[in-house]
Design a protein around this motif. Structure first.
Motif, PDB file in Angstrom:
ATOM      1  N   ALA A 182       0.815  -1.218   0.000  1.00  0.00           N
ATOM      2  CA  ALA A 182       0.000   0.000   0.000  1.00  0.00           C
ATOM      3  C   ALA A 182       0.842   1.258   0.000  1.00  0.00           C
ATOM      4  N   THR A 183       2.151   1.111   0.204  1.00  0.00           N
ATOM      5  CA  THR A 183       3.028   2.271   0.330  1.00  0.00           C
ATOM      6  C   THR A 183       3.361   2.927  -1.005  1.00  0.00           C
ATOM      7  N   ASP A 184       2.959   2.313  -2.114  1.00  0.00           N
ATOM      8  CA  ASP A 184       3.239   2.878  -3.447  1.00  0.00           C
ATOM      9  C   ASP A 184       1.985   2.762  -4.308  1.00  0.00           C
ATOM     10  N   PRO A 185       1.005   3.671  -4.124  1.00  0.00           N
ATOM     11  CA  PRO A 185      -0.254   3.572  -4.873  1.00  0.00           C
ATOM     12  C   PRO A 185      -0.071   3.624  -6.386  1.00  0.00           C
ATOM     13  N   ALA A 186       0.924   4.387  -6.860  1.00  0.00           N
ATOM     14  CA  ALA A 186       1.147   4.459  -8.304  1.00  0.00           C
ATOM     15  C   ALA A 186       1.554   3.089  -8.844  1.00  0.00           C
ATOM     16  N   ALA A 187       2.418   2.384  -8.111  1.00  0.00           N
ATOM     17  CA  ALA A 187       2.803   1.035  -8.524  1.00  0.00           C
ATOM     18  C   ALA A 187       1.605   0.096  -8.465  1.00  0.00           C
ATOM     19  N   LEU A 188       0.769   0.272  -7.444  1.00  0.00           N
ATOM     20  CA  LEU A 188      -0.438  -0.539  -7.328  1.00  0.00           C
ATOM     21  C   LEU A 188      -1.319  -0.376  -8.563  1.00  0.00           C
ATOM     22  N   GLU A 213      -6.972   4.667   1.589  1.00  0.00           N
ATOM     23  CA  GLU A 213      -7.863   5.097   0.515  1.00  0.00           C
ATOM     24  C   GLU A 213      -7.142   5.092  -0.824  1.00  0.00           C
ATOM     25  N   ALA A 214      -5.921   5.614  -0.860  1.00  0.00           N
ATOM     26  CA  ALA A 214      -5.170   5.647  -2.119  1.00  0.00           C
ATOM     27  C   ALA A 214      -4.899   4.238  -2.625  1.00  0.00           C
ATOM     28  N   ALA A 215      -4.571   3.325  -1.706  1.00  0.00           N
ATOM     29  CA  ALA A 215      -4.285   1.950  -2.110  1.00  0.00           C
ATOM     30  C   ALA A 215      -5.519   1.271  -2.683  1.00  0.00           C
ATOM     31  N   LEU A 216      -6.642   1.445  -2.036  1.00  0.00           N
ATOM     32  CA  LEU A 216      -7.865   0.808  -2.529  1.00  0.00           C
ATOM     33  C   LEU A 216      -8.303   1.401  -3.859  1.00  0.00           C
ATOM     34  N   GLU A 217      -8.228   2.706  -3.969  1.00  0.00           N
ATOM     35  CA  GLU A 217      -8.649   3.330  -5.220  1.00  0.00           C
ATOM     36  C   GLU A 217      -7.734   2.917  -6.367  1.00  0.00           C
ATOM     37  N   ALA A 218      -6.462   2.681  -6.067  1.00  0.00           N
ATOM     38  CA  ALA A 218      -5.529   2.258  -7.111  1.00  0.00           C
ATOM     39  C   ALA A 218      -5.695   0.797  -7.478  1.00  0.00           C
ATOM     40  N   GLY A 219      -6.034  -0.037  -6.500  1.00  0.00           N
ATOM     41  CA  GLY A 219      -5.990  -1.481  -6.730  1.00  0.00           C
ATOM     42  C   GLY A 219      -7.303  -2.189  -6.950  1.00  0.00           C
ATOM     43  N   VAL A 227      -8.967  -6.700  -3.930  1.00  0.00           N
ATOM     44  CA  VAL A 227      -7.914  -6.251  -3.015  1.00  0.00           C
ATOM     45  C   VAL A 227      -8.220  -6.783  -1.624  1.00  0.00           C
ATOM     46  N   LEU A 228      -7.221  -7.404  -1.024  1.00  0.00           N
ATOM     47  CA  LEU A 228      -7.325  -7.902   0.343  1.00  0.00           C
ATOM     48  C   LEU A 228      -6.299  -7.127   1.166  1.00  0.00           C
ATOM     49  N   VAL A 229      -6.772  -6.240   2.026  1.00  0.00           N
ATOM     50  CA  VAL A 229      -5.881  -5.344   2.772  1.00  0.00           C
ATOM     51  C   VAL A 229      -5.484  -5.991   4.087  1.00  0.00           C
ATOM     52  N   THR A 251     -14.626   1.396   6.731  1.00  0.00           N
ATOM     53  CA  THR A 251     -13.927   2.378   5.891  1.00  0.00           C
ATOM     54  C   THR A 251     -13.663   1.801   4.502  1.00  0.00           C
ATOM     55  N   MET A 252     -13.190   0.573   4.459  1.00  0.00           N
ATOM     56  CA  MET A 252     -12.936  -0.083   3.173  1.00  0.00           C
ATOM     57  C   MET A 252     -14.229  -0.244   2.382  1.00  0.00           C
ATOM     58  N   ARG A 253     -15.296  -0.569   3.055  1.00  0.00           N
ATOM     59  CA  ARG A 253     -16.595  -0.737   2.393  1.00  0.00           C
ATOM     60  C   ARG A 253     -17.024   0.561   1.711  1.00  0.00           C
ATOM     61  N   ALA A 254     -16.847   1.680   2.407  1.00  0.00           N
ATOM     62  CA  ALA A 254     -17.244   2.975   1.840  1.00  0.00           C
ATOM     63  C   ALA A 254     -16.383   3.326   0.621  1.00  0.00           C
ATOM     64  N   ILE A 255     -15.076   3.083   0.728  1.00  0.00           N
ATOM     65  CA  ILE A 255     -14.179   3.389  -0.389  1.00  0.00           C
ATOM     66  C   ILE A 255     -14.520   2.518  -1.589  1.00  0.00           C
ATOM     67  N   ALA A 256     -14.774   1.230  -1.350  1.00  0.00           N
ATOM     68  CA  ALA A 256     -15.119   0.320  -2.443  1.00  0.00           C
ATOM     69  C   ALA A 256     -16.385   0.777  -3.154  1.00  0.00           C
ATOM     70  N   GLY A 257     -17.333   1.312  -2.396  1.00  0.00           N
ATOM     71  CA  GLY A 257     -18.559   1.823  -3.011  1.00  0.00           C
ATOM     72  C   GLY A 257     -18.264   2.976  -3.954  1.00  0.00           C
ATOM     73  N   ARG A 258     -17.370   3.865  -3.541  1.00  0.00           N
ATOM     74  CA  ARG A 258     -17.016   5.000  -4.409  1.00  0.00           C
ATOM     75  C   ARG A 258     -16.284   4.521  -5.664  1.00  0.00           C
ATOM     76  N   VAL A 259     -15.442   3.505  -5.499  1.00  0.00           N
ATOM     77  CA  VAL A 259     -14.706   2.980  -6.654  1.00  0.00           C
ATOM     78  C   VAL A 259     -15.679   2.393  -7.670  1.00  0.00           C
ATOM     79  N   ARG A 260     -16.673   1.683  -7.208  1.00  0.00           N
ATOM     80  CA  ARG A 260     -17.655   1.110  -8.131  1.00  0.00           C
ATOM     81  C   ARG A 260     -18.383   2.195  -8.911  1.00  0.00           C
ATOM     82  N   GLN A 261     -18.621   3.338  -8.252  1.00  0.00           N
ATOM     83  CA  GLN A 261     -19.363   4.419  -8.901  1.00  0.00           C
ATOM     84  C   GLN A 261     -18.563   5.068 -10.022  1.00  0.00           C
ATOM     85  N   ARG A 262     -17.232   5.065  -9.911  1.00  0.00           N
ATOM     86  CA  ARG A 262     -16.437   5.687 -10.963  1.00  0.00           C
ATOM     87  C   ARG A 262     -15.538   4.667 -11.664  1.00  0.00           C
TER      88      ARG A 262
END
Length: 469
Positions: A182-188, A213-219, A227-229, A251-262
């Motif tokens: 998770a320390t390198d979202p761009a690589a993710l 959040e950055a890791a989940l949105e990237a992966g 993604v399994l954090v 928190t992960m659930r909320a982020i995943a919902g936003r990712v699905r929307q976009r």
């Protein structure tokens, strides 16, 4: 196990509890019995929120035979409907690999393992012959030294990208995932592009400083899964581990919902967004950017000070910066690079090593002895060079360097900088028939620093007003 292929089971569990949380069991107790008690306490507290559990075998192995017995007992204590990953990072050949696989799956009862791909696909084959068992292959890890090998250029792509692509062909079953920190979202984001459907085990959130959040949105895949954090110490050391696990799950659930929307957002957009976030953090962490009151060479007082000379003292950050330059340079045509003294010399050296291309540099003052060179390094008249500098403000220093390069017969068309301050350089250079390329603009960085909380709104407005003068 329930008879399903491992990742089908993992996905079923993720949907059933609406969770992407892997609870890491890294017990620090000194005796086997204490290890067992510590893990049982965490399992009981966090099982309702866990998609999976991951046990780090090292903390059990150091207690000898009793520790290994405790490891097996801990796995048996985990509810049967929750997948268990044994983190041993195995990687060997022939009978040794077979023995490791039998120990993990048959003796210990784990459902998946982490593996080291350094010995190639044959070392992993014994772990991948069972469709009901999974394997997470080390790809881009979360430790500080990961880039020493994992970011090496391999035929125009990074080694970790090559691993991600190759891993998809290592098994005839869909039972292979990847470990990506998770320390390198761009690589993710790049790994997700290389392996669009694979599950990623993502460590590094919490004590290692990874941005959840950055890791989940990237992966995350477009379906909000994949993604399994893994979180260990942030749960184990919490006053209330159950509450900590529930909060992470929610928190992960909320982020995943936003990712699905976009989900339709392009890969290029996502990659640039996470690369920008990484660079913005790097500049703050290295103090290459500072906020306050600074008197510039011109005598003007500025609320922001950029000092990219400091990059030389931060090799990991310098390497990421070099990779960002390289991404632009690979779209241009040139024979060699030309660094502008002095701040850009460490940068152009890092870029040249990253891309395996030569560079020259114009001297600030021509030598009045020896060769009396205006430009140092090997070159031939008529070759095309790309000018590499750290910042672009008015463009004056670039034009001065270009004049020296052209005076010895070199051709210049393009200039690449890390940061364009947005104060007229692009226009001035364009009027002289040169093209300015920037990894990022200062206004873009300001927006990211505001978003991330690195600066407050008042500081943001102060710097923005200063740049607009």
């Amino acid at each position: 196990m329930n008879g399903l292929p491992f990742f089908a089971w993992l996905e079923e569990r993720a949907r059933a509890v609406d969770s992407l949380l892997c609870v890491g069991l890294d017990p620090r107790a000194e005796t086997a019995e204490a290890l067992l008690m510590e893990c049982r306490r965490l399992i009981e507290a966090t099982a309702p929120y866990a998609c999976a559990f991951k046990l780090n075998s090292a903390f059990f192995e150091r207690c000898g035979a009793a520790g290994m017995n405790a490891l097996c007992r801990v796995i048996r204590a985990i509810p049967a409907d929750i997948p268990v990953i044994l983190d041993g990072k195995r990687g060997d050949i022939a009978d040794t690999a077979i023995a490791y696989a039998e120990a993990a799956f048959d003796l210990c009862g784990a459902h998946a393992v982490t593996l080291n791909p350094y010995l190639g696909g044959e070392a992993l084959a014994p772990f991948l012959e069972r469709p009901e068992c999974g394997a997470f292959i080390l790809c881009k890890t979360s430790n500080r030294g990961a880039d020493e090998f994992q970011a090496l250029d391999v035929g125009g792509r990074r080694l970790y990208e090559a691993v991600a692509q190759r891993a998809q062909g290592w098994s005839r079953y869909p039972n292979v995932g990847l470990v990506v920190g998770a320390t390198d979202p761009a690589a993710l984001a790049r790994v997700r592009m290389a392996a669009p459907d694979m599950w990623l085990l993502v460590p590094g959130v919490g004590a290692q400083g990874g941005d959840l959040e950055a890791a989940l949105e990237a992966g995350l895949r477009p379906d909000g899964l994949g993604v399994l954090v893994n979180v260990s110490r942030a749960i184990a050391q919490a006053t209330d581990p159950a509450a900590a696990a529930q909060q992470l799950r929610d928190t992960m659930r909320a982020i995943a919902g936003r990712v699905r929307q976009r989900a339709a957002e392009s890969y290029a957009t996502r990659t640039r967004r996470y690369a920008l976030a990484q660079l913005a953090r790097d500049l703050i962490d290295s103090q290459c950017v500072r906020f306050g009151s600074f008197v510039l060479k011109s005598g003007i007082t500025s609320p922001i000070y950029l000092d990219l000379r400091r990059l030389a003292s931060h090799p990991a950050i310098l390497r990421r910066v070099a990779q960002a330059y390289a991404a632009i340079l690979r779209t241009l045509t040139f024979d060699r690079l030309a660094g502008v003294p002095y701040a850009a010399l460490p940068i152009v050296t890092a870029v040249a090593l990253e891309m395996n291309v030569p560079f020259v540099y114009p001297r600030r003052e021509a030598k009045d002895y020896g060769t009396q060179a205006v430009v140092e390094g090997e070159y031939r008249a008529g070759e095309r060079v790309v000018v590499v500098d750290d910042l672009a403000t008015t463009g004056d220093s670039k034009l001065e360097a270009i004049h020296k390069l052209e005076s010895v017969g070199l051709q210049v068309r393009d200039i690449v900088v890390l940061i364009d301050r947005g104060q007229g350089a692009a226009t001035a250079l364009a009027q002289a028939n040169y093209r300015l390329h920037a990894v990022v603009t200062l206004p873009e960085l300001l927006e990211e620093w505001l978003r991330s909380g690195a600066i407050n709104r008042a500081r943001y407005e102060e710097v923005k007003d200063f740049l607009a003068r």
